[in-house]
Design a protein around this motif. Structure first.
Motif, PDB file in Angstrom:
ATOM      1  N   HIS A  17     -20.509  -9.348 -30.450  1.00 25.34           N
ATOM      2  CA  HIS A  17     -21.453  -9.239 -31.565  1.00 25.34           C
ATOM      3  C   HIS A  17     -22.568  -8.235 -31.255  1.00 25.34           C
ATOM      4  O   HIS A  17     -22.931  -7.407 -32.084  1.00 25.34           O
ATOM      5  CB  HIS A  17     -22.023 -10.632 -31.865  1.00 25.34           C
ATOM      6  CG  HIS A  17     -22.666 -10.745 -33.198  1.00 25.34           C
ATOM      7  ND1 HIS A  17     -23.249 -11.896 -33.643  1.00 25.34           N
ATOM      8  CD2 HIS A  17     -22.827  -9.842 -34.199  1.00 25.34           C
ATOM      9  CE1 HIS A  17     -23.742 -11.702 -34.856  1.00 25.34           C
ATOM     10  NE2 HIS A  17     -23.509 -10.464 -35.218  1.00 25.34           N
TER      11      HIS A  17
ATOM     12  N   HIS B  45     -29.728  -7.220 -37.125  1.00 25.29           N
ATOM     13  CA  HIS B  45     -29.260  -7.758 -35.837  1.00 25.29           C
ATOM     14  C   HIS B  45     -30.382  -7.810 -34.805  1.00 25.29           C
ATOM     15  O   HIS B  45     -30.505  -8.788 -34.075  1.00 25.29           O
ATOM     16  CB  HIS B  45     -28.059  -6.955 -35.315  1.00 25.29           C
ATOM     17  CG  HIS B  45     -26.790  -7.297 -36.032  1.00 25.29           C
ATOM     18  ND1 HIS B  45     -26.390  -6.649 -37.172  1.00 25.29           N
ATOM     19  CD2 HIS B  45     -25.860  -8.259 -35.799  1.00 25.29           C
ATOM     20  CE1 HIS B  45     -25.250  -7.192 -37.596  1.00 25.29           C
ATOM     21  NE2 HIS B  45     -24.902  -8.161 -36.787  1.00 25.29           N
TER      22      HIS B  45
ATOM     23  N   TRP C  73     -26.323 -12.683 -44.897  1.00 27.09           N
ATOM     24  CA  TRP C  73     -27.415 -13.210 -44.093  1.00 27.09           C
ATOM     25  C   TRP C  73     -28.197 -14.253 -44.882  1.00 27.09           C
ATOM     26  O   TRP C  73     -28.455 -14.045 -46.069  1.00 27.09           O
ATOM     27  CB  TRP C  73     -28.386 -12.069 -43.724  1.00 27.09           C
ATOM     28  CG  TRP C  73     -27.745 -10.986 -42.926  1.00 27.09           C
ATOM     29  CD1 TRP C  73     -26.987  -9.947 -43.399  1.00 27.09           C
ATOM     30  CD2 TRP C  73     -27.779 -10.834 -41.508  1.00 27.09           C
ATOM     31  NE1 TRP C  73     -26.553  -9.167 -42.362  1.00 27.09           N
ATOM     32  CE2 TRP C  73     -27.030  -9.677 -41.189  1.00 27.09           C
ATOM     33  CE3 TRP C  73     -28.384 -11.560 -40.469  1.00 27.09           C
ATOM     34  CZ2 TRP C  73     -26.864  -9.238 -39.875  1.00 27.09           C
ATOM     35  CZ3 TRP C  73     -28.224 -11.126 -39.164  1.00 27.09           C
ATOM     36  CH2 TRP C  73     -27.468  -9.976 -38.876  1.00 27.09           C
TER      37      TRP C  73
ATOM     38  N   ASP D 232     -27.216 -14.777 -39.180  1.00 25.18           N
ATOM     39  CA  ASP D 232     -26.063 -13.944 -39.527  1.00 25.18           C
ATOM     40  C   ASP D 232     -24.909 -14.868 -39.900  1.00 25.18           C
ATOM     41  O   ASP D 232     -24.492 -15.694 -39.083  1.00 25.18           O
ATOM     42  CB  ASP D 232     -25.703 -13.102 -38.290  1.00 25.18           C
ATOM     43  CG  ASP D 232     -24.656 -12.046 -38.558  1.00 25.18           C
ATOM     44  OD1 ASP D 232     -23.919 -12.158 -39.543  1.00 25.18           O
ATOM     45  OD2 ASP D 232     -24.583 -11.103 -37.737  1.00 25.18           O
TER      46      ASP D 232
ATOM     47  N   HIS E 230     -17.978 -12.529 -37.863  1.00 27.12           N
ATOM     48  CA  HIS E 230     -18.016 -12.071 -36.469  1.00 27.12           C
ATOM     49  C   HIS E 230     -19.100 -12.802 -35.664  1.00 27.12           C
ATOM     50  O   HIS E 230     -19.094 -12.759 -34.445  1.00 27.12           O
ATOM     51  CB  HIS E 230     -18.165 -10.539 -36.377  1.00 27.12           C
ATOM     52  CG  HIS E 230     -19.454  -9.978 -36.861  1.00 27.12           C
ATOM     53  ND1 HIS E 230     -19.550  -8.792 -37.552  1.00 27.12           N
ATOM     54  CD2 HIS E 230     -20.734 -10.402 -36.735  1.00 27.12           C
ATOM     55  CE1 HIS E 230     -20.809  -8.519 -37.826  1.00 27.12           C
ATOM     56  NE2 HIS E 230     -21.543  -9.484 -37.335  1.00 27.12           N
TER      57      HIS E 230
HETATM   58 MN    MN Z   1     -23.505  -9.603 -37.164  1.00 25.07          MN
END
Ligand code: MN
Length: 191
Positions: A26, A76, A124, A158, A162
Motif C-alpha cells: 500500500h 495517503h 475514502w 482508505d 488495496h
Molecule cells: Mn490506498
C-alpha cells in the motif's frame, strides 16, 4: 519533485489489523506509484515545481489525471498520519466538538462506519470541519479529497480494496472495526 513520505510508525506495529505486507504494497507500491506518476505528469507542465496545494488547486476540475495522482498523494500521506500503533481516544476540544456535532463519540463512530461500509467502489471516508466549524463525516469517491477546499481534513480511512484485501480479503467491515483501535487522535486534534 514530490517524495514518498516515510511511514510515521513501524510497518509491523499495526498487525494483525494491517500487516507489514500490506504496508509493503500500500505504501511501497501504491502510494509510491502515485508519487512517481505525479512527478512524471507535471514534468514540463505549468504545474512543475509547484507545491502539492498548488497542484491540487490547479488541476481540480481541469486536469483529472494530475488531480487524481496529486489527491492520492495527499490522501495517503494524511492517512498514514491518522494511524497509531497505540489505541487512543479524542480529548479536549476535539472530544467536545465531536459530542456537540454528533451527540456522542459512539454516534460519530456509527456514522463514520456506515459511510465507510456503504461506500460503493473505491474511495475514502472522511471526518472534516466545515467552513462554519461544524464537524461532518462524508465519503469521497476514488481519489477525490477535501484537501484545499473550504473544508478542513481531520481524519480519513482508505476504503479502496488495496487497503485491506491482503489482511481481511473482502471483509471491509472487519477492516473498519479494527481501524478504531489505531486512530492517531493526537494528530487529528492538531488539524
Ligand atoms: Mn490506498
Amino acid at each position: 519533485m514530490f517524495d514518498l513520505p516515510e511511514l510515521p510508525f513501524a510497518k509491523d506495529s499495526l498487525a494483525p489489523w494491517t500487516s507489514a505486507e500490506t504496508f509493503d504494497f500500500h505504501h511501497g507500491k501504491h502510494h509510491a506509484g502515485y508519487v512517481n506518476k505525479l512527478n512524471a505528469a507535471v514534468l514540463g507542465s505549468d504545474l512543475e515545481d509547484r507545491s502539492l496545494e498548488e497542484v491540487i488547486r490547479g488541476s481540480r476540475d481541469k486536469t483529472p489525471k494530475v488531480f487524481n495522482l496529486a489527491a492520492q498523494h495527499f490522501n495517503h500521506s494524511f492517512f498514514w498520519s491518522c494511524l497509531s500503533s497505540e489505541a487512543q481516544s479524542p480529548e479536549g476540544e476535539l472530544a467536545t466538538a465531536i459530542d456537540r456535532d454528533f451527540g456522542s463519540f459512539d454516534e460519530f463512530k456509527n456514522q463514520f462506519t456506515d459511510i465507510a461500509v456503504a461506500h460503493f467502489g473505491s474511495g475514502w471516508a472522511w471526518l472534516v470541519r466545515g467552513a462554519d466549524g461544524t464537524l461532518i463525516v462524508k465519503g469521497y469517491h476514488d481519489a477525490d479529497t477535501p484537501a484545499f477546499t473550504d473544508e478542513t481534513p481531520l481524519l480519513t480511512l482508505d476504503v479502496w480494496e488495496h487497503a485491506y484485501y491482503i489482511d481481511h480479503r473482502n471483509d471491509r467491515g472487519a477492516f473498519i472495526a479494527g481501524f478504531w483501535e489505531h486512530v492517531n487522535w493526537k494528530f487529528v486534534a492538531t488539524q
